[in-house]
Scaffold this active site. Sequence first.
Site: not given
Ligand code: NDP
Length: 429
Positions: A84, A383, A269, A285
Amino acid sequence: SNRKTLHRKFRKLSVQERLQALFDAGYFDHETHQFWQDGGTVLQENAADRMIENVVGRFAFPQGIAVNFPLNGQIYQVPLVVEEPSVVAALSFAALLAEKNGGFKAAASSPILIGQVQLTGLDDPLAAEQKLRAAQESIARAAQQAMPNMVARGGGLRDISFHHHDGEHSGRAMLVVHLHIDTQDAMGANMVNSVCEAVAPLLETICGGEAVLKILSNLADEALARAEVTLPCSQLAAPGWSGEQVRDRIILASDLALADPYRATTHNKGIMNGVDALALATGNDWRSIEAAAHAYAARDGQYRALSHWTKTENGDLHGELTMPIKVGTVGGSLQTNPAVLANLKLLGISRAQELASLMAAVGLAQNFAALRALASNGIQQGHMTLHARSVALAANAPSEIFDEVVKQLVASGEIKIETAQQIIQQIQT
Ligand code: NDP
């Protein structure tokens, strides 16, 4: 702040010159500079093919920079991915005004995401809650064991809460267990889902029910970001309007958005114009942020503005925004899209709370720019010039006459492709 201010002429530069300016000011290293210069390599096809299903290509959006955005005594060059026109310009304008008056201030609370486990088939839901409450320590232990790395980095389970509902169509009462989890720098959806699934069998065993849903809630109302700004009237004046008039009309506009959902939706918005563009640029996301924002806006039963504007004791304009922002600087698509890493580098941000604060401030700034235009000469004037640029582009206006075509298009009052084509023909013959 040791970050260099970019020259205000940034917008007059060519794309290559803008990249050079960011490099010269120290915002890019050689690798990032090269990366943006080879714009086509932003997301590799094989990476895209692994991100989602049935990939046939990649779809591009423009990325602009809102320059010199002042927040908490620091300057940010804010990457915005948006289709936009006027979003980037509006944010740069708000940044310029705020910079003269102490800038934006913002903070984000702990990055807590709630996971829900829905328990049904309970003879006595209240008795089931009592059993679960009595076993809270073992439930907490099971949750923490499901995320050892998160606990080690300082995150993990913070609280457990219980909620009762009647099933409208199933006729079955349900007890919903909320796990409140600090996910540190990750958005946390996948992590929280995993913890819910890991803990569910224990919950079933304790209370004798059946766990149906095990998933995060997108209503991240424990991960709130709050931003504020104060602007003196002297900076609010617009052609034909005094600063006091603009201030008072902004407050009137804000009052309407608090009282009326029709206005509140449009008001919010405008906030999301900034929030989403930064969310996209940082690989977050944006559907989840949108869902949370609108649910939060309706939290007291009526949908309202997420921000409000008031007059301070000495007559300045004060704006304030509070909204849920659960974002990540790790995880999700962040590791697979190199543009996201380049943008986090450009921002100099590694912590999720800092990104959430910036997003809230950007949302408030976007809100201010829209309200200022609406409270004075309306948004169409500005705009339309920007809209005319897209229309001139769509009409294939050659670059040597592009600006002239845009000028005549605006003057014609008919911002249409056919008009642009006629103007191009006239100029060329
Ligand atoms: P990931 O599954 O990629 O997990 C992130 C992982 O990174 C953590 O679990 C952790 O794993 C690791 N990590 C490394 N460094 C750090 C830090 N400093 N702080 C925190 N974690 C760290 O991502 P998310 O769990 O964040 O999930 C986000 C995704 O899920 C988005 O892409 C979204 O689109 C999608 N999603 C959204 C839904 C919704 O919104 N309803 C439903 C399902 C999916 P570890 O602790 O093992 O090291």
